[in-house]
Design a protein around this motif. Structure first.
Motif, PDB file in Angstrom:
ATOM      1  N   MET A  63      12.598  27.597  15.385  1.00 16.68           N
ATOM      2  CA  MET A  63      11.223  27.159  15.596  1.00 16.68           C
ATOM      3  C   MET A  63      10.310  27.980  14.698  1.00 16.68           C
ATOM      4  SD  MET A  63       9.407  25.319  17.915  1.00 16.68           S
ATOM      5  CE  MET A  63       7.768  25.166  18.479  1.00 16.68           C
ATOM      6  N   GLY A  64       9.476  27.320  13.953  1.00 11.32           N
ATOM      7  CA  GLY A  64       8.573  28.010  13.048  1.00 11.32           C
ATOM      8  C   GLY A  64       7.378  28.599  13.771  1.00 11.32           C
ATOM      9  N   THR A  65       6.779  29.569  13.156  1.00 13.42           N
ATOM     10  CA  THR A  65       5.593  30.205  13.707  1.00 13.42           C
ATOM     11  C   THR A  65       4.368  29.390  13.328  1.00 13.42           C
ATOM     12  OG1 THR A  65       6.663  32.339  13.424  1.00 13.42           O
ATOM     13  CG2 THR A  65       4.283  32.365  13.777  1.00 13.42           C
ATOM     14  N   TYR A  66       3.515  29.105  14.301  1.00 12.59           N
ATOM     15  CA  TYR A  66       2.308  28.330  14.041  1.00 12.59           C
ATOM     16  C   TYR A  66       1.478  29.030  12.961  1.00 12.59           C
ATOM     17  CZ  TYR A  66      -2.063  25.861  14.728  1.00 12.59           C
ATOM     18  OH  TYR A  66      -3.199  25.115  14.523  1.00 12.59           O
ATOM     19  N   GLY A  67       0.997  28.249  12.040  1.00 12.01           N
ATOM     20  CA  GLY A  67       0.228  28.789  10.921  1.00 12.01           C
ATOM     21  C   GLY A  67       1.053  28.849   9.646  1.00 12.01           C
ATOM     22  N   CYS A  80       4.071  26.824   9.485  1.00  9.79           N
ATOM     23  CA  CYS A  80       4.913  25.622   9.484  1.00  9.79           C
ATOM     24  C   CYS A  80       4.387  24.566   8.527  1.00  9.79           C
ATOM     25  CB  CYS A  80       4.965  25.011  10.880  1.00  9.79           C
ATOM     26  SG  CYS A  80       5.806  26.024  12.066  1.00  9.79           S
ATOM     27  N   ALA A  81       5.298  23.988   7.774  1.00  9.43           N
ATOM     28  CA  ALA A  81       4.957  22.883   6.886  1.00  9.43           C
ATOM     29  C   ALA A  81       4.608  21.652   7.714  1.00  9.43           C
ATOM     30  CB  ALA A  81       6.138  22.580   5.963  1.00  9.43           C
ATOM     31  N   PRO A  82       3.700  20.819   7.210  1.00  7.82           N
ATOM     32  CA  PRO A  82       3.289  19.629   7.975  1.00  7.82           C
ATOM     33  C   PRO A  82       4.450  18.729   8.384  1.00  7.82           C
ATOM     34  CG  PRO A  82       1.865  19.932   6.067  1.00  7.82           C
ATOM     35  CD  PRO A  82       2.970  20.935   5.955  1.00  7.82           C
ATOM     36  N   GLU A  83       5.425  18.549   7.496  1.00  7.55           N
ATOM     37  CA  GLU A  83       6.545  17.659   7.823  1.00  7.55           C
ATOM     38  C   GLU A  83       7.426  18.254   8.924  1.00  7.55           C
ATOM     39  OE1 GLU A  83       8.088  20.300   4.545  1.00  7.55           O
ATOM     40  OE2 GLU A  83       6.203  19.247   4.925  1.00  7.55           O
ATOM     41  N   TYR A  84       7.509  19.579   8.991  1.00  7.82           N
ATOM     42  CA  TYR A  84       8.282  20.208  10.059  1.00  7.82           C
ATOM     43  C   TYR A  84       7.582  20.008  11.398  1.00  7.82           C
ATOM     44  CZ  TYR A  84      10.506  23.625  13.049  1.00  7.82           C
ATOM     45  OH  TYR A  84      11.148  24.228  14.105  1.00  7.82           O
ATOM     46  N   ALA A  85       6.259  20.138  11.392  1.00 12.25           N
ATOM     47  CA  ALA A  85       5.491  19.934  12.619  1.00 12.25           C
ATOM     48  C   ALA A  85       5.673  18.505  13.139  1.00 12.25           C
ATOM     49  CB  ALA A  85       4.018  20.229  12.358  1.00 12.25           C
ATOM     50  N   LYS A  86       5.825  17.537  12.225  1.00 16.02           N
ATOM     51  CA  LYS A  86       5.975  16.129  12.632  1.00 16.02           C
ATOM     52  C   LYS A  86       7.400  15.780  13.025  1.00 16.02           C
ATOM     53  CE  LYS A  86       2.251  14.404   9.703  1.00 16.02           C
ATOM     54  NZ  LYS A  86       1.931  13.724   8.450  1.00 16.02           N
ATOM     55  N   LYS A 137      11.839  22.878   0.939  1.00 18.94           N
ATOM     56  CA  LYS A 137      10.413  22.681   0.647  1.00 18.94           C
ATOM     57  C   LYS A 137       9.540  23.183   1.798  1.00 18.94           C
ATOM     58  CE  LYS A 137      10.881  20.690  -3.409  1.00 18.94           C
ATOM     59  NZ  LYS A 137       9.982  19.957  -4.243  1.00 18.94           N
ATOM     60  N   SER A 138      10.085  23.206   3.014  1.00 20.39           N
ATOM     61  CA  SER A 138       9.363  23.800   4.148  1.00 20.39           C
ATOM     62  C   SER A 138       9.193  25.294   3.915  1.00 20.39           C
ATOM     63  CB  SER A 138      10.125  23.580   5.462  1.00 20.39           C
ATOM     64  OG  SER A 138      10.406  22.227   5.688  1.00 20.39           O
ATOM     65  N   ASP A 139      10.231  25.915   3.371  1.00 14.24           N
ATOM     66  CA  ASP A 139      10.171  27.344   3.056  1.00 14.24           C
ATOM     67  C   ASP A 139       9.145  27.622   1.962  1.00 14.24           C
ATOM     68  OD1 ASP A 139      12.120  27.944   4.943  1.00 14.24           O
ATOM     69  OD2 ASP A 139      13.748  27.914   3.483  1.00 14.24           O
ATOM     70  N   CYS A 175       2.324  25.350  -3.685  1.00 17.52           N
ATOM     71  CA  CYS A 175       3.224  25.571  -2.549  1.00 17.52           C
ATOM     72  C   CYS A 175       2.697  24.912  -1.274  1.00 17.52           C
ATOM     73  CB  CYS A 175       3.402  27.062  -2.289  1.00 17.52           C
ATOM     74  SG  CYS A 175       4.256  27.949  -3.602  1.00 17.52           S
ATOM     75  N   LEU A 176       1.399  24.778  -1.156  1.00 20.67           N
ATOM     76  CA  LEU A 176       0.766  24.280   0.062  1.00 20.67           C
ATOM     77  C   LEU A 176       0.476  22.782   0.047  1.00 20.67           C
ATOM     78  CD1 LEU A 176      -1.646  27.299   0.587  1.00 20.67           C
ATOM     79  CD2 LEU A 176       0.385  26.729   1.963  1.00 20.67           C
ATOM     80  N   GLN A 177       1.040  22.063  -0.898  1.00 22.42           N
ATOM     81  CA  GLN A 177       0.860  20.612  -0.922  1.00 22.42           C
ATOM     82  C   GLN A 177       1.334  20.020   0.405  1.00 22.42           C
ATOM     83  OE1 GLN A 177      -0.499  18.628  -3.388  1.00 22.42           O
ATOM     84  NE2 GLN A 177      -1.053  20.563  -4.343  1.00 22.42           N
ATOM     85  N   LYS A 178       0.550  19.096   0.959  1.00 23.09           N
ATOM     86  CA  LYS A 178       0.936  18.479   2.233  1.00 23.09           C
ATOM     87  C   LYS A 178       2.213  17.661   2.093  1.00 23.09           C
ATOM     88  CE  LYS A 178      -3.513  18.529   4.425  1.00 23.09           C
ATOM     89  NZ  LYS A 178      -4.610  17.855   5.039  1.00 23.09           N
ATOM     90  N   GLU A 179       2.382  17.011   0.956  1.00 23.65           N
ATOM     91  CA  GLU A 179       3.566  16.196   0.687  1.00 23.65           C
ATOM     92  C   GLU A 179       4.678  17.089   0.138  1.00 23.65           C
ATOM     93  OE1 GLU A 179       6.009  13.254   0.860  1.00 23.65           O
ATOM     94  OE2 GLU A 179       3.920  12.874   1.395  1.00 23.65           O
TER      95      GLU A 179
END
Length: 126
Positions: A1-5, A7-13, A20-22, A92-96
């Motif tokens: 489970m990733g730490t809030y703040g 986490c990549a958007p796709e992981y949250a979904k 790419k999440s890393d 690195c912070l691209q939403k896609e």
């Protein structure tokens, strides 16, 4: 489970982690270093508690890039290097996820950023 703040958007979904999440999580850490802010800081006013939410509008206006630099630096940094570092963080912070670079490319960009010219024009490591 990733730490809030972090986490990549796709992981949250989806709950699916990828390399790419890393890269996204690294982008958050890198922006923390650049800005001197925490990924989540509940001591700040609501609009500034989430680092990425705070930074997103600033990334859209190059004139506001210096607002993302750690204020403890008191402006004592090469502005060009700040812009380059923020460009790496933004990639690195691209939403896609598919748009984010590979970590090897991030490392190459950071190695380039770490090289600077001394007074004689010779490249040196910082």
């Amino acid at each position: 489970m990733g730490t809030y703040g972090y986490c990549a958007p796709e992981y949250a979904k989806t709950g699916q982690l990828t390399t790419k999440s890393d890269v996204y999580s690294f982008g958050v850490v890198f922006l923390e270093i650049i800005s001197g802010r925490r990924a989540i800081d509940t001591t700040r006013q609501a609009a500034e508690q989430n680092l990425i939410t705070w930074a997103e509008p600033l990334f859209k206006d190059k004139k506001k890039f210096t607002l993302m630099a750690d204020p403890l630096l008191e402006g004592n940094y090469p502005v060009k290097a700040l812009y380059q570092a923020l460009a790496i963080a933004a990639m690195c912070l691209q939403k896609e996820a598919s748009i984010r670079p590979l970590m090897g490319d991030v490392v190459s960009a950071l190695e380039y950023l770490a090289m600077t010219e001394d007074e004689t024009g010779n490249a040196t490591n910082i």
